[in-house]
Scaffold this motif. Structure first.
Motif, PDB file in Angstrom:
ATOM      1  N   GLN A  77       1.742   1.000  -6.613  1.00  0.00           N
ATOM      2  CA  GLN A  77       2.017   1.259  -5.204  1.00  0.00           C
ATOM      3  C   GLN A  77       2.583   2.661  -4.988  1.00  0.00           C
ATOM      4  N   THR A  78       3.433   3.104  -5.899  1.00  0.00           N
ATOM      5  CA  THR A  78       3.998   4.451  -5.798  1.00  0.00           C
ATOM      6  C   THR A  78       2.908   5.505  -5.960  1.00  0.00           C
ATOM      7  N   LEU A  81       1.010   5.638  -2.718  1.00  0.00           N
ATOM      8  CA  LEU A  81       1.748   6.315  -1.653  1.00  0.00           C
ATOM      9  C   LEU A  81       1.778   7.829  -1.855  1.00  0.00           C
ATOM     10  N   HIS A  84      -0.712   9.706   0.080  1.00  0.00           N
ATOM     11  CA  HIS A  84      -0.743   9.424   1.513  1.00  0.00           C
ATOM     12  C   HIS A  84       0.370  10.165   2.236  1.00  0.00           C
ATOM     13  N   GLY A  88       2.694   6.600   4.800  1.00  0.00           N
ATOM     14  CA  GLY A  88       1.925   5.875   3.802  1.00  0.00           C
ATOM     15  C   GLY A  88       0.635   5.311   4.347  1.00  0.00           C
ATOM     16  N   PHE A 305       7.565   8.570   2.694  1.00  0.00           N
ATOM     17  CA  PHE A 305       7.124   7.795   1.540  1.00  0.00           C
ATOM     18  C   PHE A 305       6.194   8.589   0.635  1.00  0.00           C
ATOM     19  N   GLY A 306       5.369   9.442   1.228  1.00  0.00           N
ATOM     20  CA  GLY A 306       4.420  10.208   0.435  1.00  0.00           C
ATOM     21  C   GLY A 306       5.106  11.182  -0.510  1.00  0.00           C
ATOM     22  N   ALA A 309       7.382   9.353  -3.107  1.00  0.00           N
ATOM     23  CA  ALA A 309       6.574   8.750  -4.171  1.00  0.00           C
ATOM     24  C   ALA A 309       6.031   9.811  -5.115  1.00  0.00           C
TER      25      ALA A 309
END
Length: 337
Positions: A77-78, A81, A84, A88, A305-306, A309
């Motif tokens: 998931q990281t 992200l 993105h 995210g 988040f992008g 991550a």
């Protein structure tokens, strides 16, 4: 406080009890589904074979599920992200990675991490080795080892709070309660806000981790030193070798593999250092490190988040080769078992 202690005890009882109940119940269920008693010979043999195939999976199954849910899935998931945008949602390709290596604060964090990597593993390993050798030569060595190992039992946040009192600064006209400033004042110097001094504050923060991890290095290296055959040392003494020569030319080469494992283990820890910086400076005064920067981008200022991550993936990529080498080296030390 009493409520927290009760909750902790309850969690321990429920956790341990739950593990015992699971393994007992899993074994009991397996015996009921594939019985090996009260059945004919051929069936009993087949059931024993099935039990032998299934039982290991019953034991490692919960650990594998936890590993997938709390390690593998977060990594995937990281990584997702990191390609993105802030929320995210929109794909940006390598845009976050281009931002990272073009960002001044990110580059400064890398330089600080490199500084930690140069100082902390070397200092911990060297001090741990010297202490391990010296404490084996004195009658109160066990007491000394216990005292040096004690900081390892303290959390990074707890240790940082302790060292905050050491670096504490009060106004020049006030009594200095910080140990370091009290010593400086005693010798006629001017008290300083030590953790706000750019560049040098990194070393003041490193001292905390060195204080904690030296005990770990000492214990591992002390065990390795005890594994050196006495005949080797005795032969060196008979040949006229000095204590210094025995240490550097006899003892160190024989435990070099263990030294490397200790060094790399602390290196991995340094690459992930976060708690100390967050507690002491929160990354201010040019003391920012990658893990703290990741936390800032991920959870502060609205959260990105992008970029958060992306920094997490870079830290993982930095740690992964060292960790793989460390595991291989440890396997060599144990003969592959």
């Amino acid at each position: 406080m009493a409520g927290q202690i009760f909750s902790a005890i309850l969690v321990i009882i429920v956790g341990v009890g739950g593990c015992v109940a699971y393994f007992w119940g899993a074994n009991k269920t397996l015996d009921l589904v594939f019985p090996s008693r009260g059945v004919s010979g051929g069936t009993a043999v087949d059931n024993l074979r099935r039990q032998a195939m299934i039982r290991p999976w019953l034991f490692i199954g919960p650990a594998m599920i936890i590993l997938i849910v709390y390690l593998i899935y977060p990594v995937v998931q990281t990584l997702y992200l990191s390609f993105h945008d802030r929320a995210g949602e929109s794909f940006v390709g390598l845009g976050n990675y281009a931002w990272a290596f073009g960002d001044r604060e990110f580059r400064n964090s890398i330089l600080n991490n490199l500084l930690w990597l140069l100082v902390v593993p070397a200092a911990c390993t060297f001090l741990g080795l010297i202490i391990a050798v010296l404490t084996d030569r004195i009658w109160w060595g066990t007491i000394a080892k216990s005292l040096i190992f004690l900081p390892l039992a303290i959390s990074f946040v707890g240790a940082s709070v302790i060292w905050k009192f050491i670096y504490e600064f009060r106004g020049a006209d006030q009594v200095q309660i910080g140990l370091l400033n009290a010593v400086v004042r005693f010798f006629g110097g001017d008290p300083q806000v030590w953790i706000s001094l750019p560049f040098w504050n990194n070393f003041f923060l490193m001292a905390i981790l060195i204080w904690i991890q030296t005990g770990f290095a000492m214990v591992i290296l002390s065990a390795a030193l005890r594994g050196i055959p006495d005949e080797t040392i005795e032969a060196a003494v008979i040949d006229g070798a000095s204590p210094f020569q025995i240490f550097w030319k006899i003892m160190v080469p024989q435990i070099w593999g263990t030294i490397a494992v200790v060094w790399t283990t602390i290196t991995i820890l340094v690459l992930k250092v976060f708690d100390i910086v967050l507690t002491m400076t929160n990354g201010q005064w040019n003391s920012q490190v990658l893990a703290n920067l990741m936390f800032d981008w991920m959870f502060r200022g609205g959260g990105d988040f992008g970029r958060g991550a992306t920094i997490a993936i870079i830290i993982m990529l930095a740690v992964l080769p060292i960790m793989v080498w460390n595991i291989r080296q440890a396997n060599k030390e144990t003969g592959g078992h």
